[in-house]
Design an enzyme around this catalytic site. Structure first.
Site, PDB file in Angstrom:
ATOM      1  N   HIS A 111       0.834  -1.199   0.000  1.00 55.70           N
ATOM      2  CA  HIS A 111       0.000   0.000   0.000  1.00 55.70           C
ATOM      3  C   HIS A 111       0.877   1.260   0.000  1.00 55.70           C
ATOM      4  O   HIS A 111       0.641   2.188  -0.776  1.00 55.70           O
ATOM      5  CB  HIS A 111      -0.924  -0.025   1.225  1.00 55.70           C
ATOM      6  CG  HIS A 111      -1.635   1.261   1.478  1.00 55.70           C
ATOM      7  ND1 HIS A 111      -2.933   1.496   1.038  1.00 55.70           N
ATOM      8  CD2 HIS A 111      -1.243   2.407   2.084  1.00 55.70           C
ATOM      9  CE1 HIS A 111      -3.282   2.728   1.396  1.00 55.70           C
ATOM     10  NE2 HIS A 111      -2.280   3.297   2.029  1.00 55.70           N
ATOM     11  N   GLU A 112       1.907   1.258   0.849  1.00 56.59           N
ATOM     12  CA  GLU A 112       2.806   2.427   0.904  1.00 56.59           C
ATOM     13  C   GLU A 112       3.523   2.636  -0.432  1.00 56.59           C
ATOM     14  O   GLU A 112       3.664   3.772  -0.905  1.00 56.59           O
ATOM     15  CB  GLU A 112       3.838   2.267   2.026  1.00 56.59           C
ATOM     16  CG  GLU A 112       3.254   2.238   3.433  1.00 56.59           C
ATOM     17  CD  GLU A 112       2.465   3.499   3.758  1.00 56.59           C
ATOM     18  OE1 GLU A 112       2.842   4.575   3.289  1.00 56.59           O
ATOM     19  OE2 GLU A 112       1.452   3.382   4.468  1.00 56.59           O
ATOM     20  N   HIS A 172       1.397   4.384  -2.972  1.00 59.81           N
ATOM     21  CA  HIS A 172       1.361   5.853  -2.904  1.00 59.81           C
ATOM     22  C   HIS A 172       2.428   6.469  -3.800  1.00 59.81           C
ATOM     23  O   HIS A 172       2.199   7.482  -4.454  1.00 59.81           O
ATOM     24  CB  HIS A 172       1.571   6.331  -1.466  1.00 59.81           C
ATOM     25  CG  HIS A 172       0.328   6.284  -0.646  1.00 59.81           C
ATOM     26  ND1 HIS A 172      -0.841   6.893  -1.052  1.00 59.81           N
ATOM     27  CD2 HIS A 172       0.063   5.705   0.544  1.00 59.81           C
ATOM     28  CE1 HIS A 172      -1.769   6.691  -0.120  1.00 59.81           C
ATOM     29  NE2 HIS A 172      -1.257   5.975   0.847  1.00 59.81           N
ATOM     30  N   GLU A 229      -5.890   7.070  -1.092  1.00 63.52           N
ATOM     31  CA  GLU A 229      -5.875   5.848  -0.274  1.00 63.52           C
ATOM     32  C   GLU A 229      -6.517   4.681  -1.024  1.00 63.52           C
ATOM     33  O   GLU A 229      -6.015   3.570  -1.009  1.00 63.52           O
ATOM     34  CB  GLU A 229      -6.584   6.077   1.065  1.00 63.52           C
ATOM     35  CG  GLU A 229      -5.859   7.045   2.002  1.00 63.52           C
ATOM     36  CD  GLU A 229      -4.427   6.630   2.279  1.00 63.52           C
ATOM     37  OE1 GLU A 229      -4.159   5.417   2.384  1.00 63.52           O
ATOM     38  OE2 GLU A 229      -3.558   7.514   2.365  1.00 63.52           O
ATOM     39  N   ASP A 274      -4.636   1.268  -2.077  1.00 62.20           N
ATOM     40  CA  ASP A 274      -5.205  -0.044  -1.718  1.00 62.20           C
ATOM     41  C   ASP A 274      -5.327  -0.926  -2.960  1.00 62.20           C
ATOM     42  O   ASP A 274      -4.986  -2.113  -2.932  1.00 62.20           O
ATOM     43  CB  ASP A 274      -6.594   0.121  -1.088  1.00 62.20           C
ATOM     44  CG  ASP A 274      -6.516   0.507   0.387  1.00 62.20           C
ATOM     45  OD1 ASP A 274      -5.399   0.514   0.939  1.00 62.20           O
ATOM     46  OD2 ASP A 274      -7.579   0.792   0.981  1.00 62.20           O
TER      47      ASP A 274
HETATM   48 ZN   LIG Z   1      -2.102   5.275   2.599  1.00 66.08          ZN
END
Ligand SMILES: [Zn+2]
Length: 418
Positions: free
Chosen positions: A276-277, A280, A354, A358
């Protein structure tokens, strides 16, 4: 009179909106105090869920108090004539150089940070303690405050000297120079924060060799993501709240995992959190965030440039013409009254990011399951509010709620398998 009246109206409007959103949220949480809504039943441990309602309600009480307390202090500072009086007192003895003006801003900043301290301490040592989150000792809490203060002075004072100096030296276009200096400062901080500032407050150690590290490095390799380090931070020394984030930019960036996260999750789940990071970064959120912050800085300095030249503004608050430092403090204190209304916009962008991160993680890991499990763990251990009022979460939440994220992850998983 008109200006002071408008300011009173702005303060009251913000307090009203904040209290109202808070009340909506309290009602919504209370509705589910004894029985889980159908869409949550079975997905979250029931005793954690109930405890999360208690935690939400306890926090809401503090927030209601905080909203009124803050507004009261702001009103006293702005309307009492404290700012110009303190300025006259300081410049009366030390003269009106840039150094003295910058010192005045620092002194005001220190004085204004005092009223919030008792509430901060109460939240940490009473509220967080009651729900089992607090790991901070009084000693550590005090040391943290002192370090923050020293750091604020060491960084803030020279920066203020430069900005106030620019007003004197560069004439009408000072704000453009101020903007350039501030952006340069932000970029330097991006590099310095993980290397210098974060280690002043926490111990960071490289993730030890082993299956977890291999798994995370393999993931980064698969995603084509360069990272200079994966580090473990001793978040447990202050709180049991857990998290993961990455800091720095380009080849300086590093992944930071809280030790509390590593202790409470399986390797698959941690891998999903890291994916997930990485999402980004891969989706360009970091660069977009940086550009947005540069634009906001530009607009901010543009507005400052306009306001600093309005004689009526000095009049209205009892400043002598040319008393730029107190005016800057005043604008700094009251700017939140305007930017507050932009909160939902910034958060909507953040929530969109976000969802994208995801979706990226789901794809990188090949299944939504570990990320859903990780989010569930986080929600349970952090006692996240699972049923915020939609207006409240729409306004304040930088992340979609647990329910929304799980639904999106499972939906997208189903679509791509079909
Ligand atoms: Zn996040």
């Amino acid at each position: 009179m008109l200006i002071l009246g408008s300011l009173v109206a702005l303060i009251l409007a913000r307090v009203a909106a904040q209290l109202w959103l808070n009340a909506l949220n309290v009602n919504e949480a209370s509705r589910w105090a004894s029985e889980a809504p159908s869409w949550l039943a079975g997905a979250i441990e029931e005793d954690r869920r109930r405890k999360s309602v208690d935690y939400t309600l306890a926090r809401a009480k503090v927030s209601a108090f905080d909203i009124v307390y803050d507004a009261a202090i702001l009103s006293v500072v702005v309307f009492s004539g404290l700012l110009p009086r303190l300025y006259s007192a300081i410049t009366g003895t030390l003269g009106t150089s840039v150094w003295v003006s910058a010192a005045y801003v620092v002194v005001v900043g220190i004085v204004l940070s005092i009223p919030g301290l008792p509430l901060d301490a109460w939240v940490q040592f009473r509220l967080e303690e009651r729900f089992g989150f607090n790991r901070t000792t009084v000693r550590l809490w005090i040391v943290d405050r002192i370090k923050g203060l020293v750091l604020g002075i060491v960084i803030g004072y020279p920066l203020l000297c430069v900005v106030l100096g620019l007003i004197q030296w560069t004439g009408r276009m000072w704000w453009l120079w101020g903007f350039v200096v501030m952006v340069a400062f932000q970029l330097v901080m991006l590099v310095l924060f993980p290397k210098v500032i974060l280690p002043m407050f926490n111990k960071l150690e490289p993730l030890p060799d082993g299956s977890l590290k291999q798994r995370l490095i393999a993931l980064a390799g698969r995603c084509g993501f360069q990272v200079s380090a994966i580090q473990v931070m001793d978040g447990s020394k202050r709180s049991t709240h857990s998290n993961a984030f990455f800091t720095g930019l380009g080849r300086f960036r590093r992944i930071v995992l809280f030790d509390t996260l590593i202790a409470s999750m399986t390797e698959e789940q941690i891998e999903a959190v890291l994916a997930h990071e990485i999402g980004h970064s891969k989706k360009g959120h970091v660069i977009k965030g940086l550009i947005l912050s540069i634009l906001v800085t530009l607009v901010g300095f543009g507005v400052l440039g306009l306001l600093v030249e309005r004689p009526w503004l000095y009049d209205a608050f009892g400043f002598a013409p040319g008393q730029v430092a107190p005016l800057l403090v005043l604008i700094g204190l009251t700017s939140g009254l305007a930017t507050f209304w932009l909160t939902p916009l910034g958060n909507a962008i953040s929530r969109k990011h976000e969802y994208e991160a995801d979706a990226y993680a789901r794809q990188a890991v090949g299944t939504p399951t570990p990320l859903v499990e990780a989010l569930t763990r986080l929600a349970e251990s952090n006692l996240s509010n699972l049923t915020p009022h939609p207006w409240y979460s729409g306004f304040y939440y930088s992340h979609p709620t647990w329910v929304e994220r799980r639904a999106a992850l499972l939906r997208e998983g189903a679509v791509s398998r079909a």
